[in-house]
Design an enzyme around this catalytic site. Structure first.
Site, short mmCIF file in Angstrom:
data_model
loop_
_atom_site.label_atom_id
_atom_site.label_comp_id
_atom_site.label_asym_id
_atom_site.label_seq_id
_atom_site.Cartn_x
_atom_site.Cartn_y
_atom_site.Cartn_z
N CYS A 2 107.38 -20.32 30.27
CA CYS A 2 107.47 -20.72 31.68
C CYS A 2 106.11 -21.15 32.25
CB CYS A 2 107.96 -19.56 32.53
SG CYS A 2 109.53 -18.90 31.98
N ARG A 27 103.93 -26.54 27.72
CA ARG A 27 104.19 -25.13 27.41
C ARG A 27 105.59 -24.91 26.85
NH1 ARG A 27 100.62 -21.75 30.39
NH2 ARG A 27 102.14 -20.09 30.55
N TRP A 78 111.64 -21.33 30.66
CA TRP A 78 111.96 -21.24 29.24
C TRP A 78 112.85 -20.02 29.13
CZ3 TRP A 78 110.94 -18.14 24.84
CH2 TRP A 78 110.99 -18.81 23.61
N ASN A 104 106.93 -15.75 35.70
CA ASN A 104 106.77 -15.89 34.26
C ASN A 104 106.59 -14.49 33.69
OD1 ASN A 104 106.14 -16.57 31.64
ND2 ASN A 104 104.09 -17.34 32.11
N GLY A 105 107.38 -14.14 32.69
CA GLY A 105 107.29 -12.80 32.12
C GLY A 105 108.67 -12.19 32.01
N GLU A 488 100.37 -23.28 6.14
CA GLU A 488 100.17 -24.04 7.38
C GLU A 488 100.85 -25.41 7.29
OE1 GLU A 488 99.51 -23.73 10.29
OE2 GLU A 488 98.63 -25.55 11.07
N LYS A 492 103.77 -26.62 9.82
CA LYS A 492 103.61 -27.85 10.62
C LYS A 492 104.81 -28.76 10.41
CE LYS A 492 101.23 -27.17 12.69
NZ LYS A 492 100.31 -26.20 13.24
N GLU A 495 108.12 -27.20 12.03
CA GLU A 495 108.23 -27.07 13.48
C GLU A 495 108.37 -28.41 14.19
OE1 GLU A 495 105.01 -25.09 15.58
OE2 GLU A 495 103.51 -26.02 14.32
N HIS A 511 108.42 -17.10 -10.78
CA HIS A 511 109.03 -15.80 -10.48
C HIS A 511 110.26 -15.97 -9.58
CE1 HIS A 511 105.82 -13.80 -12.58
NE2 HIS A 511 104.97 -14.60 -11.94
N LYS A 610 104.43 -23.65 23.79
CA LYS A 610 103.03 -23.69 23.39
C LYS A 610 102.39 -22.31 23.52
CE LYS A 610 99.12 -25.57 22.22
NZ LYS A 610 98.96 -25.81 20.78
O1 M6R Z 1 98.08 -19.50 21.16
P1 M6R Z 1 98.13 -18.83 19.83
O2 M6R Z 1 97.14 -19.36 18.87
O3 M6R Z 1 98.03 -17.32 19.95
O4 M6R Z 1 99.56 -19.15 19.26
C1 M6R Z 1 100.00 -18.61 18.04
C2 M6R Z 1 101.24 -19.31 17.54
O5 M6R Z 1 102.28 -19.16 18.46
C3 M6R Z 1 100.99 -20.79 17.27
O6 M6R Z 1 99.96 -21.00 16.37
C4 M6R Z 1 102.28 -21.46 16.72
O7 M6R Z 1 102.53 -20.98 15.43
C5 M6R Z 1 102.14 -22.98 16.75
N1 M6R Z 1 103.36 -23.57 17.19
C6 M6R Z 1 101.81 -23.55 15.43
O8 M6R Z 1 101.69 -24.93 15.44
#
Ligand code: M6R
Length: 615
Positions: A2, A27, A78, A104-105, A488, A492, A495, A511, A610
């Site tokens: 949010c 966000r 959100w 937010n929360g 990673e 990427k 997502e 394995h 985000k």
């Molecule tokens: O803001 P942060 O670095 O704490 O966020 C951590 C993860 O939520 C963030 O890296 C997430 O995995 C991203 N979507 C990756 O691209």
């Protein structure tokens, strides 16, 4: 997650709020809404409009309405409690539409509050926030701030809250516990105007002067004056700070997506991450934010790196560096696991908390747990003034600048850069020689140019992405320091393209995972020239024998790689510890191009936020 923006000043509030909501889009959200205090013939009412989906939907609905007023609040939601519907979108009212709040929360005890309020209130939504609005309303006796303070003393959970009331045409009240709130302060023609937002991005177009609200603080802005209180209703003195980022930094600068801009930012911001933090001649690095004496540094026998998602994969790279350069046993803990485990942490443990946003709820909770247990806790964070930055007893900003695409890119490389400098700082105190330190720093200084060489291959990487974009699955493999790089790369890809992707150490294939290999199951292998090159090469041979298509990242000059695949991204040679800084850039471009070719919403992938400010 949010986003909140509130405005009080001389401007028309609506355009400020809509523009602010657009700045908060990154966000992640599923609906949005706005409420404005409108005064007509001495009567003030709250006008509210909400819409499911994009801000454009909200803007379309408002187009034909008359919305006149200088005070208002707005929100991107959100969904957590209750589905994605217009009714559930914020702002929420109490019973009589005189009070509106955005939040937010999570209000954890909302059921208990609802029970306490009994049958005297009628609810229109499924949200925890609406219950909070009714609780405030029940305490309201003419003083909005006091009603909010009373209500919040009853609440369990987290909140960033902003409220308006039609009895108070010139007032905004805000409060924070666990979810961030920034207040922008601007003077225009001797009049002060104020912006209250989840982060600075919607404020920067107007002012760089801000205060950061802390947990358990309540802010009242009325008649051009701002005062902050604690929950005992005592005034708290706040300092106005100046934010370094300017608005243009938060724009796309000609790139079609924020993600691509941020990938291309990397050579420049990498320099910002290391600038002034090393001494080449002595082969040392020094990050002042560590805040530890040499004696304390010597006493450390364990390092724990705590983070989520991409930040945790940066942490895994850091683990190799700390163990290799400083011989300190290092583990990486996913924040959501750490907080519920029984971590063995004491005053000889150094905990680094890694986070781009500095607001990730699980990471923040893990940080508090580590502090409680007596560890040294330091932050490695991007967003200046964020909760994690302020709650740690020191640490370092990674200086990546605003990262607006949901998929993290430049924050990853800059976090790795800072971890490498910390590892060297400890290493030089222990086993790392001057020559090794100097060699490593020299290699780091060459990284921006080498990153640029990979960026220059963007079109070639796009051609590879075109060939594989329709696959349903992809496996990433790497070994040693390139195993986290494979993780990673898979994250990427999944997502932003929604292609199922997993990552494994190359040696693990036989394995179990090798059973999946077939002609329509491509493998992305990271096979750069490090100490495990021969081992990795054998793994790739095994894959080739099973006729699975192979994409390779290989070191420039490794002509023999061409016998294994025709789809190769060549990257410049560097020290093994620095390889993730280059290899990841190639993987980011691959994921980006795949997602674009598939027509995905690259900057705002479905279901993701985000800044993950709820558990
Ligand atoms: O803001 P942060 O670095 O704490 O966020 C951590 C993860 O939520 C963030 O890296 C997430 O995995 C991203 N979507 C990756 O691209």
């Amino acid at each position: 997650m949010c986003g909140i923006i509130g405005y009080i000043g001389k401007k028309q509030a609506l355009p400020v709020l809509i523009k602010g909501l657009r700045r908060l889009e990154y966000r992640g959200y599923d609906s949005a809404g706005v409420a404005i205090l409108e005064t007509d013939q001495n009567k003030t009412v709250i006008k509210r409009i909400r819409a499911v989906g994009r801000i454009d939907n909200l803007a379309d609905k408002i187009k034909d309405e008359k919305f006149v007023g200088h005070v208002g609040i707005a929100h991107t939601r959100w969904a957590t409690h209750g589905g994605v519907t217009e009714e559930n979108a914020h702002p929420h009212f109490g019973c009589d539409d005189r009070l509106a709040i955005v939040h937010n929360g999570i209000i954890e005890n909302y059921r208990e509050i609802k029970e306490m309020l009994g049958n005297s209130h009628t609810y229109k939504t499924e949200t925890d926030t609406e219950i909070l609005a009714h609780l405030i309303e029940s305490y309201y006796q003419g003083d909005l701030r006091l009603a909010i303070e009373k209500a919040l003393s009853f609440v369990r959970g987290t909140y960033a809250l902003v409220a308006i009331h039609s009895d108070h045409p010139d007032m905004v009240v805000a409060a924070r516990l666990g979810s961030p709130l920034v207040v922008g302060v601007n003077s225009v023609d001797d009049n002060d105007e104020y912006f209250v937002a989840s982060d600075a991005s919607p404020i920067l177009a107007y002012t760089k002067k801000v205060i950061f609200l802390d947990d358990n603080e309540v802010l009242e802005i009325s008649n051009g004056k701002m005062n902050t209180f604690n929950l005992k209703d005592e005034i708290v003195q706040k300092n106005i700070e100046e934010i370094e980022w300017d608005e243009s930094e938060a724009q796309k600068q000609g790139f079609p997506h924020f993600m691509l801009k941020e990938i291309f930012d990397q050579p420049r911001v990498f320099v910002d991450a290391i600038r002034g933090r090393y001494d080449l001649k002595n082969g040392i690095s020094f990050l002042g934010g560590l805040n530890m004496t040499e004696e304390e540094m010597h006493s450390i026998n364990k390092i724990i790196l705590i983070a989520c998602g991409t930040a945790s994969y940066a942490g895994m790279v850091g683990k190799y560096a700390f163990e290799r350069l400083a011989e300190i046993s290092t583990t990486v803990e996913v924040s959501s696991e750490f907080r519920y485990s029984d971590p063995i942490v004491d005053n000889k443990t150094l905990v680094f908390v890694l986070s781009q946003s500095g607001e990730t709820a699980d990471t923040l909770a893990a940080l508090r747990e580590a502090k409680r247990k007596g560890a040294f806790v330091r932050g490695i964070v991007n967003v200046i003034g964020s909760s994690i930055a302020r709650e740690t007893d020191g640490g370092t900003y990674i200086h990546a600048g605003p990262e607006l695409a949901v998929a993290s890119t430049k924050a990853y490389t800059n976090t790795v850069a800072v971890l490498l400098l910390y590892a060297l700082q400890f290493g030089r105190l222990k086993r790392t020689s001057l020559v090794t330190g100097e060699r490593m720093l020299k290699a780091m200084l060459e990284i921006p140019e080498k990153m640029s060489k990979i960026l220059a291959q963007s079109d070639k990487i796009k051609a590879i992405a075109l060939k594989y974009k329709d696959c349903k699955n992809m496996m990433f493999i790497g070994r040693g320091i390139n195993y986290p790089v494979a993780l990673e790369g898979a994250l990427k890809l999944k997502e932003i393209s929604y292609i199922h992707a997993d990552a494994f150490p190359g040696g693990e294939l036989k394995h179990g995972h090798i059973a999946l290999l077939s002609e329509d199951f491509p493998i992305f292998a990271i096979m750069t020239k490090d100490q495990l090159y021969d081992k990795m090469r054998s793994n790739v041979e095994e894959i080739k024998a099973r006729k699975a298509p192979i994409i390779l990242i290989a070191t420039e000059g490794d002509e023999s790689a061409k016998n294994l695949s025709e789809d190769i991204i060549f990257v410049p040679e560097t020290l093994e510890l620095l390889e993730p800084l280059l290899n990841s850039v190639a993987l980011q471009l691959f994921a980006y191009h795949t997602a674009v070719l598939l027509g995905r919403d690259v900057d705002r992938p479905r279901n993701l936020a985000k800044s993950v400010t709820v558990e």
